[in-house]
Design a protein around this motif. Structure first.
Motif, short mmCIF file in Angstrom:
data_model
loop_
_atom_site.label_atom_id
_atom_site.label_comp_id
_atom_site.label_asym_id
_atom_site.label_seq_id
_atom_site.Cartn_x
_atom_site.Cartn_y
_atom_site.Cartn_z
N UNK A 24 59.47 42.28 38.98
CA UNK A 24 60.66 42.31 39.82
C UNK A 24 60.95 43.78 40.14
N UNK A 25 61.74 44.00 41.20
CA UNK A 25 61.97 45.38 41.61
C UNK A 25 63.33 45.55 42.27
N UNK A 26 63.71 46.78 42.49
CA UNK A 26 64.96 47.06 43.15
C UNK A 26 65.18 48.55 43.29
N UNK A 76 70.49 57.68 47.13
CA UNK A 76 69.44 56.85 46.57
C UNK A 76 68.75 57.65 45.46
N UNK A 77 68.85 57.16 44.24
CA UNK A 77 68.33 57.94 43.10
C UNK A 77 66.89 57.55 42.75
N UNK A 78 66.49 56.37 43.13
CA UNK A 78 65.14 55.94 42.80
C UNK A 78 65.02 54.44 42.81
N UNK A 79 64.07 53.94 42.04
CA UNK A 79 63.86 52.50 42.02
C UNK A 79 63.57 52.02 40.60
N UNK A 103 62.65 61.67 42.37
CA UNK A 103 63.10 60.29 42.22
C UNK A 103 63.00 59.79 40.77
N UNK A 104 63.88 58.85 40.45
CA UNK A 104 63.81 58.17 39.15
C UNK A 104 62.95 56.92 39.32
N UNK A 105 61.97 56.78 38.44
CA UNK A 105 61.15 55.57 38.43
C UNK A 105 61.44 54.83 37.13
N UNK A 106 62.30 53.81 37.24
CA UNK A 106 62.68 53.07 36.04
C UNK A 106 61.73 51.89 35.85
#
Ligand SMILES: [Zn+2]
Length: 137
Positions: A24-26, A76-79, A103-106
């Motif tokens: 899943x993603x966002x 937009x901080x990342x995904x 970017x943040x890659x969570x």
């Protein structure tokens, strides 16, 4: 440091659990204050790949999220995306697809059902990975 509100964490976790067995993603949007980023909004998007090993965000949902963030004066901080069967760290493909070193890659690992693990990473242009601390409040 990345600050995530408990409600948003729960939302994100539920979205990823409901997306199983696929990834899943966002997107995450919020505010930046020096080294501290605060997530104000989590956008739950569809993974059009419907895959257990990779994801592509629905471009229309992505566009709507970017527009909404802008409207609310959020950056937009990342995904984020889930790893249903692997640990919480960027895969080779995740690294390859990471083009924004700011970017943040969570990544939320659901490998252990009872123990979800959420981390956030920075990936620089040489594909070096570093972890950014997440504080859930
Ligand atoms: Zn991944």
């Amino acid at each position: 440091m990345l600050i995530l509100k408990k409600d948003d964490y729960d939302k994100l976790l539920k979205h990823c659990q409901e997306g199983l067995p696929n990834e899943a993603c966002g997107l995450i949007a919020g505010r930046r204050d020096g080294e501290v980023k605060t997530i104000e909004k989590v956008y739950l998007l569809s993974n059009v790949d419907e895959s257990r090993e990779h994801f592509t965000m629905d471009p229309r949902e992505q566009f709507a999220a970017v527009k909404d963030a802008r409207k609310n004066n959020l950056e937009l901080l990342g995904n984020f995306h889930s790893h249903p069967e692997t640990p919480s760290r960027p895969s080779e493909e995740d690294k390859r697809l990471a083009h924004d070193s700011a970017s943040e890659y969570m990544i939320l690992s659901l490998m252990e059902e009872e123990n979800p693990v959420l981390n956030s990473f920075h990936i620089d242009k040489d594909k070096n990975v570093s972890r950014n601390e997440i504080k859930v409040i």
